[in-house]
Design a protein around this motif. Sequence first.
Motif, PDB file in Angstrom:
ATOM      1  N   ASP A   1       0.824  -1.211   0.000  1.00  0.00           N
ATOM      2  CA  ASP A   1       0.000   0.000   0.000  1.00  0.00           C
ATOM      3  C   ASP A   1       0.859   1.263   0.000  1.00  0.00           C
ATOM      4  O   ASP A   1       0.522   2.258  -0.656  1.00  0.00           O
ATOM      5  CB  ASP A   1      -0.931  -0.005   1.213  1.00  0.00           C
ATOM      6  N   GLU A   2       1.978   1.218   0.746  1.00  0.00           N
ATOM      7  CA  GLU A   2       2.884   2.356   0.773  1.00  0.00           C
ATOM      8  C   GLU A   2       3.435   2.625  -0.633  1.00  0.00           C
ATOM      9  O   GLU A   2       3.528   3.775  -1.070  1.00  0.00           O
ATOM     10  CB  GLU A   2       4.040   2.087   1.744  1.00  0.00           C
ATOM     11  N   TYR A   3       3.787   1.547  -1.317  1.00  0.00           N
ATOM     12  CA  TYR A   3       4.321   1.676  -2.681  1.00  0.00           C
ATOM     13  C   TYR A   3       3.266   2.244  -3.631  1.00  0.00           C
ATOM     14  O   TYR A   3       3.525   3.182  -4.383  1.00  0.00           O
ATOM     15  CB  TYR A   3       4.795   0.311  -3.177  1.00  0.00           C
ATOM     16  N   LEU A   4       2.058   1.692  -3.583  1.00  0.00           N
ATOM     17  CA  LEU A   4       0.983   2.135  -4.480  1.00  0.00           C
ATOM     18  C   LEU A   4       0.596   3.583  -4.203  1.00  0.00           C
ATOM     19  O   LEU A   4       0.293   4.345  -5.134  1.00  0.00           O
ATOM     20  CB  LEU A   4      -0.233   1.216  -4.340  1.00  0.00           C
ATOM     21  N   ASN A   5       0.604   3.975  -2.933  1.00  0.00           N
ATOM     22  CA  ASN A   5       0.302   5.367  -2.603  1.00  0.00           C
ATOM     23  C   ASN A   5       1.361   6.306  -3.170  1.00  0.00           C
ATOM     24  O   ASN A   5       1.060   7.421  -3.590  1.00  0.00           O
ATOM     25  CB  ASN A   5       0.198   5.548  -1.083  1.00  0.00           C
ATOM     26  N   GLY A   6       2.610   5.846  -3.151  1.00  0.00           N
ATOM     27  CA  GLY A   6       3.690   6.637  -3.741  1.00  0.00           C
ATOM     28  C   GLY A   6       3.496   6.828  -5.231  1.00  0.00           C
ATOM     29  O   GLY A   6       3.685   7.923  -5.764  1.00  0.00           O
ATOM     30  N   ILE A   7       3.087   5.734  -5.905  1.00  0.00           N
ATOM     31  CA  ILE A   7       2.831   5.814  -7.349  1.00  0.00           C
ATOM     32  C   ILE A   7       1.686   6.783  -7.632  1.00  0.00           C
ATOM     33  O   ILE A   7       1.748   7.610  -8.546  1.00  0.00           O
ATOM     34  CB  ILE A   7       2.499   4.423  -7.923  1.00  0.00           C
ATOM     35  N   LYS A   8       0.626   6.708  -6.817  1.00  0.00           N
ATOM     36  CA  LYS A   8      -0.517   7.602  -6.998  1.00  0.00           C
ATOM     37  C   LYS A   8      -0.122   9.061  -6.783  1.00  0.00           C
ATOM     38  O   LYS A   8      -0.713   9.969  -7.369  1.00  0.00           O
ATOM     39  CB  LYS A   8      -1.639   7.232  -6.018  1.00  0.00           C
ATOM     40  N   SER A   9       0.888   9.284  -5.933  1.00  0.00           N
ATOM     41  CA  SER A   9       1.347  10.649  -5.664  1.00  0.00           C
ATOM     42  C   SER A   9       2.263  11.190  -6.745  1.00  0.00           C
ATOM     43  O   SER A   9       2.705  12.337  -6.685  1.00  0.00           O
ATOM     44  CB  SER A   9       2.089  10.695  -4.312  1.00  0.00           C
ATOM     45  N   GLY A  10       2.579  10.346  -7.735  1.00  0.00           N
ATOM     46  CA  GLY A  10       3.406  10.794  -8.849  1.00  0.00           C
ATOM     47  C   GLY A  10       4.833  10.294  -8.848  1.00  0.00           C
ATOM     48  O   GLY A  10       5.657  10.734  -9.644  1.00  0.00           O
ATOM     49  N   LEU A  11       5.149   9.351  -7.945  1.00  0.00           N
ATOM     50  CA  LEU A  11       6.511   8.852  -7.891  1.00  0.00           C
ATOM     51  C   LEU A  11       6.807   7.868  -9.012  1.00  0.00           C
ATOM     52  O   LEU A  11       5.906   7.200  -9.535  1.00  0.00           O
ATOM     53  CB  LEU A  11       6.783   8.183  -6.533  1.00  0.00           C
ATOM     54  N   ASN A  12       8.092   7.768  -9.350  1.00  0.00           N
ATOM     55  CA  ASN A  12       8.581   6.843 -10.355  1.00  0.00           C
ATOM     56  C   ASN A  12       8.326   5.412  -9.870  1.00  0.00           C
ATOM     57  O   ASN A  12       8.451   5.123  -8.677  1.00  0.00           O
ATOM     58  CB  ASN A  12      10.091   7.090 -10.523  1.00  0.00           C
ATOM     59  N   ILE A  13       7.987   4.492 -10.780  1.00  0.00           N
ATOM     60  CA  ILE A  13       7.674   3.118 -10.359  1.00  0.00           C
ATOM     61  C   ILE A  13       8.877   2.425  -9.721  1.00  0.00           C
ATOM     62  O   ILE A  13       8.731   1.449  -8.995  1.00  0.00           O
ATOM     63  CB  ILE A  13       7.144   2.252 -11.526  1.00  0.00           C
ATOM     64  N   ASP A  14      10.091   2.971  -9.969  1.00  0.00           N
ATOM     65  CA  ASP A  14      11.305   2.377  -9.414  1.00  0.00           C
ATOM     66  C   ASP A  14      11.816   3.161  -8.197  1.00  0.00           C
ATOM     67  O   ASP A  14      12.959   2.989  -7.785  1.00  0.00           O
ATOM     68  CB  ASP A  14      12.392   2.327 -10.497  1.00  0.00           C
ATOM     69  N   PHE A  15      10.963   4.020  -7.628  1.00  0.00           N
ATOM     70  CA  PHE A  15      11.441   4.942  -6.594  1.00  0.00           C
ATOM     71  C   PHE A  15      11.990   4.229  -5.366  1.00  0.00           C
ATOM     72  O   PHE A  15      12.891   4.736  -4.707  1.00  0.00           O
ATOM     73  CB  PHE A  15      10.342   5.935  -6.192  1.00  0.00           C
ATOM     74  N   GLN A  16      11.509   3.042  -5.050  1.00  0.00           N
ATOM     75  CA  GLN A  16      11.958   2.363  -3.836  1.00  0.00           C
ATOM     76  C   GLN A  16      13.361   1.779  -3.983  1.00  0.00           C
ATOM     77  O   GLN A  16      14.025   1.512  -2.997  1.00  0.00           O
ATOM     78  CB  GLN A  16      10.972   1.264  -3.451  1.00  0.00           C
ATOM     79  N   ASN A  17      13.810   1.580  -5.218  1.00  0.00           N
ATOM     80  CA  ASN A  17      15.125   0.969  -5.435  1.00  0.00           C
ATOM     81  C   ASN A  17      16.238   1.990  -5.627  1.00  0.00           C
ATOM     82  O   ASN A  17      17.420   1.651  -5.571  1.00  0.00           O
ATOM     83  CB  ASN A  17      15.082   0.054  -6.666  1.00  0.00           C
ATOM     84  N   ALA A  18      15.892   3.245  -5.911  1.00  0.00           N
ATOM     85  CA  ALA A  18      16.902   4.265  -6.218  1.00  0.00           C
ATOM     86  C   ALA A  18      17.657   4.688  -4.963  1.00  0.00           C
ATOM     87  O   ALA A  18      17.065   4.970  -3.925  1.00  0.00           O
ATOM     88  CB  ALA A  18      16.243   5.472  -6.856  1.00  0.00           C
ATOM     89  N   THR A  19      19.001   4.724  -5.071  1.00  0.00           N
ATOM     90  CA  THR A  19      19.833   5.184  -3.967  1.00  0.00           C
ATOM     91  C   THR A  19      20.576   6.447  -4.371  1.00  0.00           C
ATOM     92  O   THR A  19      20.798   6.711  -5.556  1.00  0.00           O
ATOM     93  CB  THR A  19      20.834   4.098  -3.531  1.00  0.00           C
ATOM     94  N   LEU A  20      20.986   7.217  -3.371  1.00  0.00           N
ATOM     95  CA  LEU A  20      21.529   8.555  -3.606  1.00  0.00           C
ATOM     96  C   LEU A  20      22.761   8.557  -4.511  1.00  0.00           C
ATOM     97  O   LEU A  20      22.786   9.226  -5.551  1.00  0.00           O
ATOM     98  CB  LEU A  20      21.855   9.212  -2.261  1.00  0.00           C
TER      99      LEU A  20
END
Length: 389
Positions: free
Chosen positions: A47-66
């Motif tokens: 749900d956290e991931y899907l909410n992020g996508i709904k907010s406009g985040l990139n589908i790969d946002f959870q894997n990206a590191t600085l």
Amino acid sequence: MAKKTNYTKNGNEYYRVTVTIGRDSNGKLIRKEFYGKSKKEAEAKRDEYLNGIKSGLNIDFQNATLGPLMKTWLFEVVRVSNRIKPSTFERYEGIYRNYIENSQIYGLRLSAIKSIQLQRYYNELYESGKTSSQIKNLNKLLKKFFFYAVEEGYILKNPCSSKSLVIPGEVEQEETEIEIFKDDEIEAIKKALEGHRLKALILLALGTGLRQGELLGLKWDHVDLENKKIKVEQAIKTVTIIDANGNRKLETREQPLKTKNSARTVPIPSSLIPVLKKHESNQKEEKLKAGPLYNDNGYVFATATGNPIDARNLLRAYERLLKKAGVPYRKFHALRHTYATKLFQRGVPLKTVQMLLGHSDISVTANIYVHVMQEQKIDAAEEISDLFN
């Protein structure tokens, strides 16, 4: 009560849920899996991931590191931009290499970064001996990068934009008095310049306020001796060029001017016209002497073979000149400050000085020459002193 799981991985029991997030370029369904110690935990991650996508985040946002994404941004976006000078990219790359690569924040997941993590890192840098100025430059670059990450949908908010994030040890900078040459020092310099190869360059710096790079990048096509004016259109700087693989080499390059307002037309004092004509004549003699070895790039100030003058060599010659003249060393930029100060002392309006110097904003001129302008105010007050006699 037995723990309900539905998946085993590396000998460990997990609860797994899946969700379809679209199709790839071949039309195949893209599924993403979420694991937890329980069904509730796995579904919460989903749900956290899907909410992020709904907010406009990139589908790969959870894997990206600085670190990795910042390097990609630097070398594949910033480096190829026409708006970034090679010298600016060199500075950015140095900050990344020294403060991001191999640092404790390199592997931080972008979606989880908080301002407090950056604050702690800044504090540790300061405690280890880094200056507030160094940390401030790091913060500026990170802020630019995080704005890119927001635009690309990796994060929703820039953590460097937090008002609670502070630069440790930073204090309000006191105004530093500008360095200028006094009248007797100017006379001593002029005397020492007699017969000197750089006579026209030094006097033109003093008589037009052109920056060092602008003088070195000046071409005869930009100089109108008949109408006594110069078009400032480019600059020259020796910079480290870094390719996509990180290889470095030193080059002297023409590059865009410091700001949009730096492109300007500056009048030449009448007394300098004979000096420039003599310099042009001397240069033609050098050209004949060098023959086919002369690289005619059209520069007003060049080496004996027509190549651009290296900035470091210019500064060495400038330092020797001051020593010969018996004048205390001041930075080359002091010639520009002296030019502006003389304009103010002769009553030239602030706006005109701004345009002649090529400053981006009139407040920049006012802030730099605040001391000179204060003297003007005092002089102005004295102009009406006779009213009270």
